[in-house]
Design an enzyme around this catalytic site. Structure first.
Site, PDB file in Angstrom:
ATOM      1  N   HIS A 135     101.944  52.839  80.217  1.00 17.24           N
ATOM      2  CA  HIS A 135     102.485  53.794  79.255  1.00 17.24           C
ATOM      3  C   HIS A 135     103.054  55.012  79.965  1.00 17.24           C
ATOM      4  O   HIS A 135     102.465  55.526  80.907  1.00 17.24           O
ATOM      5  CB  HIS A 135     101.384  54.262  78.307  1.00 17.24           C
ATOM      6  CG  HIS A 135     101.169  53.356  77.138  1.00 17.24           C
ATOM      7  ND1 HIS A 135     102.019  53.335  76.074  1.00 17.24           N
ATOM      8  CD2 HIS A 135     100.222  52.431  76.878  1.00 17.24           C
ATOM      9  CE1 HIS A 135     101.592  52.449  75.195  1.00 17.24           C
ATOM     10  NE2 HIS A 135     100.502  51.866  75.656  1.00 17.24           N
ATOM     11  N   CYS A 153     108.485  53.109  79.981  1.00 15.23           N
ATOM     12  CA  CYS A 153     109.603  53.304  79.072  1.00 15.23           C
ATOM     13  C   CYS A 153     110.443  54.508  79.474  1.00 15.23           C
ATOM     14  O   CYS A 153     110.005  55.399  80.191  1.00 15.23           O
ATOM     15  CB  CYS A 153     109.141  53.412  77.621  1.00 15.23           C
ATOM     16  SG  CYS A 153     108.089  54.819  77.295  1.00 15.23           S
ATOM     17  N   ARG A 179     114.218  51.147  80.084  1.00 17.70           N
ATOM     18  CA  ARG A 179     113.003  51.054  80.880  1.00 17.70           C
ATOM     19  C   ARG A 179     113.271  51.707  82.230  1.00 17.70           C
ATOM     20  O   ARG A 179     114.395  51.687  82.729  1.00 17.70           O
ATOM     21  CB  ARG A 179     112.611  49.584  81.127  1.00 17.70           C
ATOM     22  CG  ARG A 179     112.311  48.810  79.868  1.00 17.70           C
ATOM     23  CD  ARG A 179     111.010  49.228  79.226  1.00 17.70           C
ATOM     24  NE  ARG A 179     110.762  48.446  78.027  1.00 17.70           N
ATOM     25  CZ  ARG A 179     111.181  48.768  76.823  1.00 17.70           C
ATOM     26  NH1 ARG A 179     111.871  49.870  76.647  1.00 17.70           N
ATOM     27  NH2 ARG A 179     110.916  48.009  75.789  1.00 17.70           N
TER      28      ARG A 179
END
Lengths: 235, 62
Positions: A134, A203, A212
């Site tokens: 993340h 991301c 990305r």
């Protein structure tokens, strides 16, 4: 029903929706971080206990050209889905930056740590050890991803060996469908021919998902765990 | 809506306040424990993988 009660009910609904939104933001920005820190710590503890109990089967020996195809060593046990199998440290992202690496990249897995793309290589093996994490929420593991620079160390510990990878180039921006970035020889990385690579994905932009961000590294050194931490982690 | 709940709580103002507080906490707990975790993957912040990279390459495509 009087106008007054309609207006009052509408106002109460607005206040309720507002409170819900605020609560959701608190959950998202704060509570997911608390949950992830707790989960990651638990996963790392689990790993340490496992490693202390029974040393992981020794890392596969380096492939020797002499060995014939028939004398192939038995394949190591596959990683269990959603379970941790290694820890990762990246000094550039902070001296205390340590996250467990879990098998697969399901939503629930990535809420506990970094996720290993199942089907890609194991740490230290020929091929591409690909890991997702993340950027924001759930502890923000890759918040400072763009700060990675060529030469930065990425240190992976699988219980027997420290694998020190070196970032090859600045993070690369791509589209979500660009699966070739986690191929055994990742496209766009500048690597040529088979090798022992590592790919990190997260991301981009920070709060979005239109793109990305990818960073590649190659294996620089290995060190048995018994010899202590590699010098990259000192200080 | 809130007035209706207040009128239907038993006891005097103090008891009602305490019950109301407990109700609010219960709602917040339910939201954090069940509702938000369900709603959260519908937002795009969890998309950190490249699509279809492997059989298990989920967590994308929302």
């Amino acid at each position: 029903m009087s106008v007054r009660s309609v207006v009052r009910t509408f106002s109460e609904l607005c206040v309720t929706v507002g409170a819900l939104i605020i609560l959701f933001v608190v959950y998202f920005l704060f509570w997911t971080g608390v949950k992830a820190a707790d989960a990651a710590e638990g996963e790392i503890d689990t790993l340490r206990r496992e490693w202390a109990r029974e040393p992981v089967a020794a890392a596969p020996p380096p492939p020797s050209p002499a060995s014939s195809a028939s004398a192939e060593p038995p394949a190591p046990a596959p990683y269990r889905d959603g379970k941790p199998f290694a820890t990762m440290r990246i000094p550039r992202l902070g001296s205390g930056w340590e996250w467990p690496v879990l098998e697969n990249t399901e939503v629930s897995t990535l809420q506990k740590g970094l996720g290993h793309y199942s089907g890609t290589a194991r740490p230290g093996d020929t091929g591409n050890f690909a890991v997702a994490g993340h950027r924001r929420t759930y502890g923000d593991p890759f918040k400072d991803f763009p700060k990675l620079r060529p030469g930065d160390a990425v240190v992976v510990n699988d219980g027997t060996t420290w694998f020190t990878y070196r970032i090859a180039k600045r993070p690369h921006r791509t589209v979500p469908t660009d699966t070739a970035v986690v191929a055994p020889v990742p496209r766009g990385s500048g690597f040529e021919g088979a090798g022992r690579y590592l790919t990190l994905t997260t991301c981009e932009p920070e709060w979005g998902s239109s793109h990305r961000l990818v960073a590649w590294a190659h294996l620089d050194a290995t060190r048995p765990v018994s010899e202590g931490e590699p010098p990259e982690l000192a200080g | 809506m809130y007035g209706w709940i207040w009128r239907h709580l038993p006891g005097n103002a103090w008891v009602r306040s305490i019950i109301a507080l407990v109700l609010v906490l219960a709602v917040v707990y339910a939201l954090f424990q069940y509702v938000f975790p369900w709603a959260e993957p519908l937002l795009p912040f969890g998309d950190v993988t490249v699509d279809g990279a492997s059989a298990g390459g989920a967590g994308v495509g929302q």
